[in-house]
Design a protein around this motif. Structure first.
Motif, PDB file in Angstrom:
ATOM      1  N   GLU A  61     -13.826 -10.738   0.376  1.00  0.00           N
ATOM      2  CA  GLU A  61     -12.896 -11.764   0.849  1.00  0.00           C
ATOM      3  C   GLU A  61     -13.611 -12.901   1.549  1.00  0.00           C
ATOM      4  O   GLU A  61     -13.034 -13.986   1.712  1.00  0.00           O
ATOM      5  CB  GLU A  61     -11.881 -11.116   1.795  1.00  0.00           C
ATOM      6  N   THR A  62     -14.868 -12.666   2.026  1.00  0.00           N
ATOM      7  CA  THR A  62     -15.596 -13.721   2.745  1.00  0.00           C
ATOM      8  C   THR A  62     -16.592 -14.398   1.816  1.00  0.00           C
ATOM      9  O   THR A  62     -17.067 -13.819   0.838  1.00  0.00           O
ATOM     10  CB  THR A  62     -16.342 -13.121   3.944  1.00  0.00           C
ATOM     11  N   THR A  63     -16.964 -15.617   2.175  1.00  0.00           N
ATOM     12  CA  THR A  63     -17.924 -16.385   1.381  1.00  0.00           C
ATOM     13  C   THR A  63     -19.343 -16.047   1.830  1.00  0.00           C
ATOM     14  O   THR A  63     -19.559 -15.504   2.925  1.00  0.00           O
ATOM     15  CB  THR A  63     -17.665 -17.884   1.573  1.00  0.00           C
ATOM     16  N   PRO A  64     -20.353 -16.355   0.992  1.00  0.00           N
ATOM     17  CA  PRO A  64     -21.750 -16.109   1.412  1.00  0.00           C
ATOM     18  C   PRO A  64     -22.121 -16.825   2.701  1.00  0.00           C
ATOM     19  O   PRO A  64     -22.893 -16.298   3.506  1.00  0.00           O
ATOM     20  CB  PRO A  64     -22.554 -16.639   0.220  1.00  0.00           C
ATOM     21  N   GLU A  65     -21.604 -18.036   2.921  1.00  0.00           N
ATOM     22  CA  GLU A  65     -21.911 -18.753   4.151  1.00  0.00           C
ATOM     23  C   GLU A  65     -21.365 -18.023   5.373  1.00  0.00           C
ATOM     24  O   GLU A  65     -22.043 -17.923   6.413  1.00  0.00           O
ATOM     25  CB  GLU A  65     -21.327 -20.173   4.086  1.00  0.00           C
ATOM     26  N   GLN A  66     -20.160 -17.485   5.239  1.00  0.00           N
ATOM     27  CA  GLN A  66     -19.582 -16.744   6.353  1.00  0.00           C
ATOM     28  C   GLN A  66     -20.380 -15.473   6.644  1.00  0.00           C
ATOM     29  O   GLN A  66     -20.623 -15.139   7.810  1.00  0.00           O
ATOM     30  CB  GLN A  66     -18.123 -16.398   6.053  1.00  0.00           C
ATOM     31  N   ARG A  67     -20.794 -14.785   5.580  1.00  0.00           N
ATOM     32  CA  ARG A  67     -21.584 -13.570   5.786  1.00  0.00           C
ATOM     33  C   ARG A  67     -22.929 -13.904   6.438  1.00  0.00           C
ATOM     34  O   ARG A  67     -23.421 -13.162   7.301  1.00  0.00           O
ATOM     35  CB  ARG A  67     -21.795 -12.847   4.454  1.00  0.00           C
TER      36      ARG A  67
END
Length: 334
Positions: free
Chosen positions: A149-155
């Motif tokens: 559900e999260t984007t690579p930038e958020q991770r």
């Protein structure tokens, strides 16, 4: 009345026993007569056996079987105690055999019970492991769903924040440990190091040492010198400077250092802190290279010897002026 009935019963029992014994003797005599008759017939048949044909032998055997089958079986007389005796003997034999069988099966039963307990324990562990694995699978699935559900930038931001939090915690732990180390050196270790440098016992042999005792010095045998006179401060300061070197910021003021800042224990503590700082910095700069983690020391001081005895540091195998910390993530040098 009860005594009379008892005597009558005993008389009846003895009568039945006598009758049974007579019947058994009669059967025994008849059996012995029949056996003797058969033996006599067998001796005569051996003489004529050679002349008998196969058909004659078959007829004789057939007649014998027919006679045995048609003869009345032996039955005890009415009222005989023989059936009861036979039943009692059979019952006794059954009880004895049952007890023997139970005794032989007791060990097997105990072994089976132990095996059952082991299997129950294994089953309990397997159920606990299964529950843990199921919980772990659910956690991984939930984490995978959250990551999807999260984007690579958020991770990446979450990972950076986590690493910063760990770094902050490591910095706090490092600061706390350094404070504890300095406190240990100043309060407990420094006087013992100074005593060893002044010719006294090695660190650990004398636990309670104060500055007055250190100022008096030690004898050639390593014993404290006794005396009430205080040593000359200039002479004492020169001794401190000769052993540990002049303190920073006081090279131009020999003999004027305060005793709480320039006594033997303080100098030994400062040397230990300086040595440990150099060893830690060099170990970090070596980045895992043991050959590059050595620090050159001007002399084999009590601080260096204490670190080596404590398995914290090691000398170079071929150069006693090089010292390094033990990398506890690696094996000891042979």
């Amino acid at each position: 009345m009860e005594g009379t009935s008892g005597r009558v019963g005993d008389t009846l029992h003895r009568t039945n026993m006598d009758r049974t014994l007579r019947e058994l003797r009669r059967v025994k005599e008849e059996t012995e007569d029949a056996l003797n008759h058969l033996r006599a017939s067998a001796s005569q048949s051996r003489v004529t056996h050679a002349s008998l044909s196969d058909l004659d032998t078959l007829e004789i055997l057939t007649k014998a079987h027919r006679d045995v089958a048609e003869s009345e079986p032996f039955l005890p007389l009415p009222g005989s105690v023989l059936p009861a005796l036979l039943a009692l003997r059979k019952t006794h034999e059954t009880i004895v055999q049952s007890n023997e069988h139970m005794g032989s099966q007791a060990a097997s039963l105990e072994q089976v019970n132990r095996r059952l307990e082991v299997l129950r324990a294994d089953m309990k562990e397997q159920l606990a492991l299964q529950a843990a694995l199921e919980k772990r699978v659910q956690s991984l699935r939930k984490g995978l769903e959250n990551r999807m559900e999260t984007t690579p930038e958020q991770r990446a931001k979450e990972r950076i924040a986590e690493l910063k939090k760990k770094k902050s915690q490591y910095d706090m732990d490092t600061s706390r440990l350094l404070k504890l180390l300095n406190s240990f050196i100043d309060d407990q270790l420094a006087p013992m190091l100074a005593a060893e440098e002044l010719g006294g016992p090695v660190v650990g042999d004398m636990m309670e040492i104060d500055s007055e005792e250190l100022s008096a010095g030690f004898s050639a045998k390593g014993k404290l010198k006794k005396g009430n006179a205080q040593p000359d401060e200039d002479k004492r300061q020169r001794r401190i400077d000769d052993i540990w070197g002049p303190a920073q910021g006081q090279q131009d003021q020999p003999g004027k250092r305060k005793r709480d800042q320039g006594d033997e224990a303080s100098a030994a503590g400062a040397e230990m802190r300086n040595l440990t700082e150099q060893l830690l910095n060099q170990l970090m700069e070596a980045d895992g290279d043991s050959s590059a983690a050595y620090v050159k020391i001007p002399r084999e001081s009590a601080s260096a010897r204490f670190l080596v005895r404590s398995k914290v540091a090691v000398f170079h195998p071929r150069d006693a002026t090089l010292l390094r910390l033990v990398d506890f993530g690696r094996e000891f040098d042979e």
